[in-house]
Design an enzyme around this catalytic site. Structure first.
Site, short mmCIF file in Angstrom:
data_model
loop_
_atom_site.label_atom_id
_atom_site.label_comp_id
_atom_site.label_asym_id
_atom_site.label_seq_id
_atom_site.Cartn_x
_atom_site.Cartn_y
_atom_site.Cartn_z
N ASP A 481 0.84 -1.60 -0.23
CA ASP A 481 0.23 0.14 0.14
C ASP A 481 0.95 0.71 0.20
O ASP A 481 1.40 1.59 0.60
CB ASP A 481 -0.84 -0.17 1.25
CG ASP A 481 -1.96 1.00 1.10
OD1 ASP A 481 -2.17 1.56 -0.32
OD2 ASP A 481 -2.56 1.24 2.21
N CYS A 516 -6.60 -3.17 -11.35
CA CYS A 516 -6.32 -3.09 -10.26
C CYS A 516 -7.44 -2.40 -9.40
O CYS A 516 -7.74 -3.08 -9.44
CB CYS A 516 -4.95 -2.53 -10.42
SG CYS A 516 -5.00 -0.68 -11.43
N SER A 517 -6.92 -1.02 -9.37
CA SER A 517 -8.53 -0.09 -9.30
C SER A 517 -9.36 0.57 -10.24
O SER A 517 -10.12 0.59 -10.56
CB SER A 517 -8.04 0.50 -7.59
OG SER A 517 -9.22 1.42 -7.10
N ALA A 518 -8.13 1.35 -11.12
CA ALA A 518 -8.51 1.94 -11.48
C ALA A 518 -8.37 1.98 -13.35
O ALA A 518 -8.57 2.12 -14.28
CB ALA A 518 -7.94 3.98 -12.05
N GLY A 519 -6.95 0.32 -13.51
CA GLY A 519 -7.05 -0.02 -14.31
C GLY A 519 -5.95 0.10 -14.84
O GLY A 519 -5.70 0.21 -16.55
N ILE A 520 -5.34 1.64 -14.78
CA ILE A 520 -4.31 2.01 -15.34
C ILE A 520 -2.37 2.24 -14.66
O ILE A 520 -1.71 1.86 -16.10
CB ILE A 520 -4.93 3.79 -16.10
CG1 ILE A 520 -3.91 4.51 -14.56
CG2 ILE A 520 -5.88 3.23 -16.48
CD1 ILE A 520 -5.30 6.00 -14.63
N GLY A 521 -2.60 2.13 -13.54
CA GLY A 521 -0.98 1.98 -12.93
C GLY A 521 -0.49 1.09 -12.51
O GLY A 521 0.56 0.21 -13.52
N ARG A 522 -1.41 -0.22 -11.82
CA ARG A 522 -0.11 -1.92 -11.47
C ARG A 522 -0.43 -2.50 -12.84
O ARG A 522 0.11 -3.14 -13.22
CB ARG A 522 -0.54 -1.87 -10.49
CG ARG A 522 -0.99 -1.33 -9.66
CD ARG A 522 -1.25 -1.93 -7.79
NE ARG A 522 -1.20 -1.31 -7.00
CZ ARG A 522 -1.36 -1.70 -5.47
NH1 ARG A 522 -2.19 -2.69 -4.99
NH2 ARG A 522 -1.46 -0.41 -4.67
N GLN A 560 1.65 4.56 -15.18
CA GLN A 560 0.91 6.06 -14.31
C GLN A 560 1.73 6.87 -13.59
O GLN A 560 1.86 8.05 -13.45
CB GLN A 560 -0.55 5.66 -13.19
CG GLN A 560 -1.05 7.41 -13.09
CD GLN A 560 -2.58 7.08 -12.33
OE1 GLN A 560 -2.51 6.10 -11.93
NE2 GLN A 560 -3.42 8.45 -12.27
#
Length: 585
Positions: A481, A516-522, A560
């Site tokens: 986190d 992931c959560s937004a679908g762009i970073g991880r 990101q």
């Protein structure tokens, strides 16, 4: 939906200092009440002059103007009186403070302790108040007089008492002079810190800031990514000096229209402009110069790395930062998605799918946009393989059914989840059952659950009608986190495990879903690592910049943050060493 959503022309990290799209600019030179009153009196006076009997003006208008002009001096006097009362209170506070300090110092020098000196100072104040106000001192008249007699009879430190009285007298004189000047001219002995209302000078207004700035965004706020607190993010204007804290000489500026990264993170609301048109790619779209240069950069950007250069480049933090910040993010302007009810289908209302590559769900009513919408994009794989991956947001409670519709429609054999269900706030809904559940006519049944050190693997059976399929879900839980991972091997192991599972999948299988959560970073980190591992094995070289550009063409914001970009380089550097070690042995 036939129109492409034009990309933002601002950085994804400006939320902390930019207004939200629905807000109006805030002006520091907003007229005050006195300004409005003065302007009203001036307008009334002009009208009283212009609307004479010859002008034929209405009698009521002339009378109102005359009445307003007559009330002007009275209102001004009230305002001045109110201002003087405030000034008097400030001067009185300064006078009392000076006297209390002086007498306390006197009693301390006389050998009293600090606490007892405070007590005696209170008695002195009580004595003076008893002389001014028609009431007896709190400490008693005799006690106060005895104390003042002792003060007057002291010879050794009597100069402190005289100095205190002199300071008090000086403050009183300055107060009177200041109040007189304030009443006559509206200005005291020294200019005020703020601009006077009487003059017409206005301070510079603060509206929307420039599109390129330096701002700090952290995941301690509700992060619009799926990830972690970020370092400060310099974004460069064209031809301008970078505002970052690093050495400006080491940072290069590409002459392209940067659709820079943005971030926020409390409400995840971005302030985006809408440059360019809304036509899809490849259909004669007339892009603005900024959008056109950004698209050209994403199509042509490349930086091939040999193994030796890869290892050196992975350690060049300044070079990686400059390269990352020069690469356009290609975000979609959220104002282009104006369909009612669509907000319930997006986890973050500013992270939206680029339209030319978005996944369109099958629906009986193709004209119902909401029934065909899911926040997901097809992404190319190694060698330009079409629809090798699907990048999507973490399902919400409202979109679990849509997620399973997409899994079935696209015949996906694997789902990779790279987020915990909660990280300070909800990151993803638990869209799978503990045993069995049915969504949109699809029966999902858990077959097995395998727990590894850094991820868990579930095997599902999906059944719809007479057709039955198998699905694997890899849930990676070792991404810490608020930061990028400290170790690369766990992610490499997951990438290799997913590749082997994909090879074992039926030939008719569709793309791998990664979220992931937004679908762009991880998500971007995982997909880029998977593609680049194949490229390194096949060609012996790799191009991280080119892969990043290709991913962002299909879904804005992939990989990101600069930390993530550096992490991908470290992971691939480690992977290259693993590949070369057996050859050396």
């Amino acid at each position: 939906m036939t129109n492409r959503l034009s990309s933002s022309g601002r950085s994804h990290t400006e939320d902390s200092i930019f207004l939200k799209p629905e807000e109006d600019p805030v002006w520091l030179d907003e007229p005050t009440g006195a300004d409005r009153l003065r302007d009203l009196r001036a307008t009334a006076a002009k009208r009283s002059v212009s609307l004479g009997p010859q002008a034929g003006g209405p009698p009521g208008g002339r009378q109102a103007a005359a009445a307003a002009a007559e009330r002007g001096p009275q209102v001004k006097a009230v305002q001045k009186t109110y201002g003087l009362v405030l000034e008097l209170q400030r001067w009185a506070a300064v006078l009392v403070l000076s006297q209390v300090t002086g007498y306390w110092l006197f009693f301390v020098m006389e050998g009293n302790g600090p606490a007892s000196s405070v007590y005696k100072v209170l008695q002195v104040v009580d004595f003076y108040l008893g002389c001014i106000l028609p009431c007896n001192p709190v400490f008693g008249v005799d006690s106060a007089r005895q104390l003042m007699t002792e003060v007057a009879s002291t010879k050794e430190h009597h100069w402190v008492v005289l100095g205190t009285a002199g300071v008090g007298g000086a403050i009183c004189v300055l107060m009177v002079v200041h109040m007189v000047c304030k009443w006559n001219s509206g200005c005291g002995l020294w200019p005020a810190a703020t601009v006077s209302v009487e003059n017409c000078d206005r301070r510079q207004s603060v509206s929307r800031q420039p599109s390129f700035t330096l701002s700090e965004w952290t995941d301690a706020q509700e992060d619009l990514m799926d990830l972690d607190p970020e370092p400060q993010t310099p974004v460069f204007d064209l031809g301008a000096e970078p505002r970052g804290e690093g050495d400006a000489a080491t940072l290069t500026v590409t002459s392209v229209g940067l659709q820079e990264r943005r971030g926020s993170n409390v409400s995840l609301t971005l302030d985006m402009c809408t440059p360019g048109c809304t036509e899809p790619y490849g259909y004669g779209a007339q892009l603005s110069p900024r959008d056109q240069s950004a698209k050209e950069y994403l199509r042509e950007g490349a930086y091939p790395l040999t193994p030796a250069l890869l290892h050196a480049w992975a350690l060049d933090d300044q070079g990686l930062q400059a390269q990352f910040y020069e690469t356009p993010m290609n975000f979609v302007d959220p104002k282009e998605y104006t369909y009612p009810g669509l907000v319930r289908k997006n986890r973050y209302k500013t992270i939206l799918p680029n339209t030319h590559s978005r996944v369109i769900l099958d629906s009986q009513d193709e004209d119902d946009f909401l029934s065909t919408y899911i926040n997901a994009n097809y992404l190319k794989g190694y060698g330009g393989e079409e629809r090798a991956y699907i990048a999507t947001q973490g399902p919400t409670v409202n979109t679990v059914g849509d997620f399973w519709r997409m899994v079935w429609q696209e015949r996906c054999p694997i789902v990779v989840m790279i987020t915990n269900l909660e990280e300070k706030n909800e990151k993803c809904a638990e869209y799978w059952p503990e045993d069995s559940v049915t969504h949109e006519g699809i029966e999902i049944t858990v077959v097995t659950v395998t727990q590894e050190d850094d991820y868990s693997m579930r095997v599902f059976t999906l059944k719809r009608g007479e057709e039955e399929r198998s699905l694997r879900q890899y849930w990676y839980t070792s991404w810490p986190d608020q930061k990028t991972p400290d170790k690369a091997p766990p992610l490499l192991e997951l990438v290799q495990e997913v590749e082997m599972a994909r090879e074992d999948a039926p030939a008719t299988s569709g793309p791998v879903i990664v979220h992931c959560s937004a679908g762009i970073g991880r998500t971007g980190c995982f997909i880029a690592t998977s593609i680049l591992c194949k490229q390194l094995r096949t060609e012996g070289v790799l191009d991280i910049l080119k892969t990043t550009c290709q991913l962002r063409l299909d879904r804005g914001g992939m990989i990101q943050t600069c930390e993530q970009y550096q992490f991908v380089h470290h992971v691939l550097s480690l992977y290259e060493k693993q590949l070369s070690r057996p050859a050396e042995e």
